[in-house]
Design a protein around this motif. Structure first.
Motif, PDB file in Angstrom:
ATOM      1  N   ALA A 132       6.232   7.052  12.107  1.00 41.91           N
ATOM      2  CA  ALA A 132       5.959   5.836  12.873  1.00 41.91           C
ATOM      3  C   ALA A 132       5.150   4.841  12.053  1.00 41.91           C
ATOM      4  O   ALA A 132       5.395   3.627  12.099  1.00 41.91           O
ATOM      5  N   ASP A 133       4.186   5.324  11.293  1.00 39.21           N
ATOM      6  CA  ASP A 133       3.364   4.431  10.482  1.00 39.21           C
ATOM      7  C   ASP A 133       4.177   3.797   9.360  1.00 39.21           C
ATOM      8  O   ASP A 133       4.025   2.604   9.066  1.00 39.21           O
ATOM      9  N   ILE A 134       5.029   4.576   8.724  1.00 42.74           N
ATOM     10  CA  ILE A 134       5.891   4.015   7.680  1.00 42.74           C
ATOM     11  C   ILE A 134       6.817   2.964   8.269  1.00 42.74           C
ATOM     12  O   ILE A 134       7.040   1.909   7.667  1.00 42.74           O
ATOM     13  N   GLN A 135       7.325   3.204   9.462  1.00 47.24           N
ATOM     14  CA  GLN A 135       8.212   2.229  10.099  1.00 47.24           C
ATOM     15  C   GLN A 135       7.467   0.933  10.407  1.00 47.24           C
ATOM     16  O   GLN A 135       8.026  -0.166  10.242  1.00 47.24           O
ATOM     17  N   ARG A 136       6.209   1.022  10.847  1.00 49.65           N
ATOM     18  CA  ARG A 136       5.423  -0.187  11.110  1.00 49.65           C
ATOM     19  C   ARG A 136       5.267  -1.018   9.845  1.00 49.65           C
ATOM     20  O   ARG A 136       5.394  -2.247   9.866  1.00 49.65           O
ATOM     21  N   VAL A 137       4.980  -0.360   8.743  1.00 49.24           N
ATOM     22  CA  VAL A 137       4.833  -1.063   7.474  1.00 49.24           C
ATOM     23  C   VAL A 137       6.164  -1.670   7.051  1.00 49.24           C
ATOM     24  O   VAL A 137       6.225  -2.826   6.603  1.00 49.24           O
ATOM     25  N   ARG A 138       7.217  -0.904   7.196  1.00 52.52           N
ATOM     26  CA  ARG A 138       8.548  -1.398   6.827  1.00 52.52           C
ATOM     27  C   ARG A 138       8.909  -2.657   7.625  1.00 52.52           C
ATOM     28  O   ARG A 138       9.406  -3.644   7.058  1.00 52.52           O
ATOM     29  N   ASP A 139       8.654  -2.645   8.924  1.00 54.78           N
ATOM     30  CA  ASP A 139       8.969  -3.807   9.762  1.00 54.78           C
ATOM     31  C   ASP A 139       8.186  -5.036   9.300  1.00 54.78           C
ATOM     32  O   ASP A 139       8.743  -6.148   9.225  1.00 54.78           O
ATOM     33  N   PHE A 140       6.910  -4.858   8.996  1.00 58.26           N
ATOM     34  CA  PHE A 140       6.113  -5.991   8.504  1.00 58.26           C
ATOM     35  C   PHE A 140       6.665  -6.518   7.190  1.00 58.26           C
ATOM     36  O   PHE A 140       6.768  -7.739   6.984  1.00 58.26           O
ATOM     37  N   LEU A 141       7.008  -5.629   6.270  1.00 60.22           N
ATOM     38  CA  LEU A 141       7.471  -6.053   4.953  1.00 60.22           C
ATOM     39  C   LEU A 141       8.772  -6.842   5.042  1.00 60.22           C
ATOM     40  O   LEU A 141       8.932  -7.869   4.356  1.00 60.22           O
ATOM     41  N   LEU A 142       9.687  -6.400   5.866  1.00 60.92           N
ATOM     42  CA  LEU A 142      10.946  -7.131   6.013  1.00 60.92           C
ATOM     43  C   LEU A 142      10.724  -8.503   6.640  1.00 60.92           C
ATOM     44  O   LEU A 142      11.352  -9.492   6.256  1.00 60.92           O
ATOM     45  N   PHE A 149      -3.786  -1.194   6.406  1.00 58.65           N
ATOM     46  CA  PHE A 149      -2.557  -1.917   6.730  1.00 58.65           C
ATOM     47  C   PHE A 149      -2.867  -3.369   7.083  1.00 58.65           C
ATOM     48  O   PHE A 149      -2.179  -4.303   6.648  1.00 58.65           O
ATOM     49  N   LYS A 150      -3.932  -3.597   7.855  1.00 60.18           N
ATOM     50  CA  LYS A 150      -4.323  -4.975   8.178  1.00 60.18           C
ATOM     51  C   LYS A 150      -4.668  -5.764   6.915  1.00 60.18           C
ATOM     52  O   LYS A 150      -4.381  -6.960   6.816  1.00 60.18           O
ATOM     53  N   PHE A 151      -5.271  -5.088   5.953  1.00 65.16           N
ATOM     54  CA  PHE A 151      -5.630  -5.776   4.718  1.00 65.16           C
ATOM     55  C   PHE A 151      -4.386  -6.237   3.967  1.00 65.16           C
ATOM     56  O   PHE A 151      -4.326  -7.386   3.507  1.00 65.16           O
ATOM     57  N   TRP A 210      -1.591   9.153   0.986  1.00 63.30           N
ATOM     58  CA  TRP A 210      -1.098   7.782   1.034  1.00 63.30           C
ATOM     59  C   TRP A 210      -2.103   6.821   0.424  1.00 63.30           C
ATOM     60  O   TRP A 210      -3.305   7.086   0.397  1.00 63.30           O
ATOM     61  N   TRP A 211      -1.577   5.701  -0.059  1.00 64.86           N
ATOM     62  CA  TRP A 211      -2.422   4.575  -0.434  1.00 64.86           C
ATOM     63  C   TRP A 211      -1.590   3.304  -0.470  1.00 64.86           C
ATOM     64  O   TRP A 211      -0.365   3.342  -0.578  1.00 64.86           O
ATOM     65  N   PHE A 212      -2.286   2.206  -0.337  1.00 72.29           N
ATOM     66  CA  PHE A 212      -1.676   0.882  -0.421  1.00 72.29           C
ATOM     67  C   PHE A 212      -2.032   0.248  -1.762  1.00 72.29           C
ATOM     68  O   PHE A 212      -3.005   0.629  -2.420  1.00 72.29           O
ATOM     69  N   GLY A 213      -1.254  -0.749  -2.153  1.00 68.84           N
ATOM     70  CA  GLY A 213      -1.549  -1.513  -3.355  1.00 68.84           C
ATOM     71  C   GLY A 213      -1.003  -2.918  -3.210  1.00 68.84           C
ATOM     72  O   GLY A 213      -0.260  -3.221  -2.271  1.00 68.84           O
ATOM     73  N   GLY A 214      -1.371  -3.788  -4.162  1.00 74.28           N
ATOM     74  CA  GLY A 214      -0.805  -5.126  -4.135  1.00 74.28           C
ATOM     75  C   GLY A 214      -1.734  -6.169  -4.701  1.00 74.28           C
ATOM     76  O   GLY A 214      -2.600  -5.899  -5.533  1.00 74.28           O
ATOM     77  N   GLY A 215      -1.546  -7.396  -4.214  1.00 73.95           N
ATOM     78  CA  GLY A 215      -2.336  -8.528  -4.665  1.00 73.95           C
ATOM     79  C   GLY A 215      -1.466  -9.741  -4.928  1.00 73.95           C
ATOM     80  O   GLY A 215      -0.254  -9.732  -4.659  1.00 73.95           O
ATOM     81  N   PHE A 216      -2.089 -10.796  -5.452  1.00 72.77           N
ATOM     82  CA  PHE A 216      -1.336 -11.964  -5.896  1.00 72.77           C
ATOM     83  C   PHE A 216      -2.081 -12.649  -7.031  1.00 72.77           C
ATOM     84  O   PHE A 216      -3.305 -12.573  -7.136  1.00 72.77           O
TER      85      PHE A 216
END
Length: 312
Positions: free
Chosen positions: A7-17, A208-210, A132-138
């Protein structure tokens, strides 16, 4: 997370799309405002090992010369060395990686190249809870640097970090400066922004909010920069300098970029991995620009780390 991984992966996937779609829509509006008609073409693809993605690419526009906004969600049966060097505890595990990554190369030399990504990585050690972990930036790479653009960029980065702690922006700004550095040239790739990896310092929902704030923050920061600069006149000499400086961008992406290396080592889709490269680029032997020129000031001043919010 452990009890609701799917469910958590699906939430992230929906946001990303949704993020991918909103970014493409906004950039197409900039293309239209500049008199262009180019649009992001959609290329859905599947990966034999598992998973796939949606690539959206705009080429040869009036405002945007090359833009790729890529979504992927891949299954990995055995993690490659780049994913486990800092995490030996997940060596040989199966995993999932999903994210949106983009690079936008504008045609006008007065509009900076911009890059952003947000991603989630989940490893599944047998008989244990997921890791799990998140990554990213701009980050922003100008050719003819504009103080107002740099302030817009870093103020947005600062402001989106503030709700998560006053130490977050300085830490991730420093990480960005350290990461986007061409050691062999002794220069930064651009004027920085935010960069983070292995983010699990908070609970899953806060992390995820971040990344939602980062993804949305990119769009809020880049559109005013386009609006200020995309219709400025430019000379052929300025265009040539832009193509020359794009060479540095290519050098970083094929030598240092972790995402490129990870994609190649994990059997990724080559077109998606190398979409960050511009259609046109040049290298000149020992190109020099006169003292006091904007071209010289780029490397002498702007491509050095600065505390932009206090120095400009």
């Amino acid at each position: 997370m452990q009890n609701n991984i799917s469910a958590d992966i699906q939430r992230v996937r929906d946001f990303l799309l949704d993020l991918q779609s909103r970014i493409c829509d906004s950039l197409e509006q900039q293309e239209l405002a500049g008199g262009g008609t180019a649009k992001f073409e959609i290329d859905d693809w599947e990966r034999p090992e598992g998973g796939g993605g949606r690539s959206r690419v705009l080429q040869n526009g009036t405002v945007i010369e090359k833009g790729g906004v890529m979504f992927s969600h891949i299954q990995i049966s055995k993690l490659p060395p780049t994913a486990t060097a800092r995490h030996p505890e997940i060596a040989n595990c199966k995993a999932q990686a999903l994210g949106v990554s983009l690079v936008i190369h504008p045609k006008n030399p007065h509009v900076p190249t911009s890059h952003a990504n947000v991603r989630l990585f989940v490893a599944e050690p047998e008989g244990q809870d997921p890791v799990w972990w998140f990554g990213g930036g701009f980050d922003l790479t100008p050719y003819y640097a504009n103080d107002e653009d740099i302030l817009t960029w870093h103020q947005k980065a600062h402001d989106l970090c503030q709700p998560f702690g006053t130490d977050v922006y300085p830490e991730m700004k420093q990480w960005c400066d350290d990461y986007f550095y061409l050691k062999h040239r002794d220069e930064q790739r651009g004027v920085g922004g935010l960069f983070f990896d292995d983010l699990n310092r908070w609970d899953f929902d806060t992390c995820f909010k971040f990344i939602q704030s980062v993804g949305n923050g990119y769009l809020d920061a880049i559109i005013p920069i386009f609006e200020r600069n995309q219709n400025k006149a430019y000379s052929e000499a300025e265009r040539e300098f832009q193509l020359y400086r794009r060479g540095r961008y290519v050098e970083f992406n094929i030598i240092y970029d972790r995402g490129t290396i990870f994609g190649l080592q994990s059997g990724g889709r080559i077109e998606s991995i190398l979409v960050s490269l511009p259609n046109l680029v040049s290298w000149s032997y020992r190109a020099e620009w006169p003292e006091g020129s904007r071209e010289k000031r780029l490397t002498d001043y702007y491509l050095k780390p600065h505390d932009w919010l206090t120095e400009l």
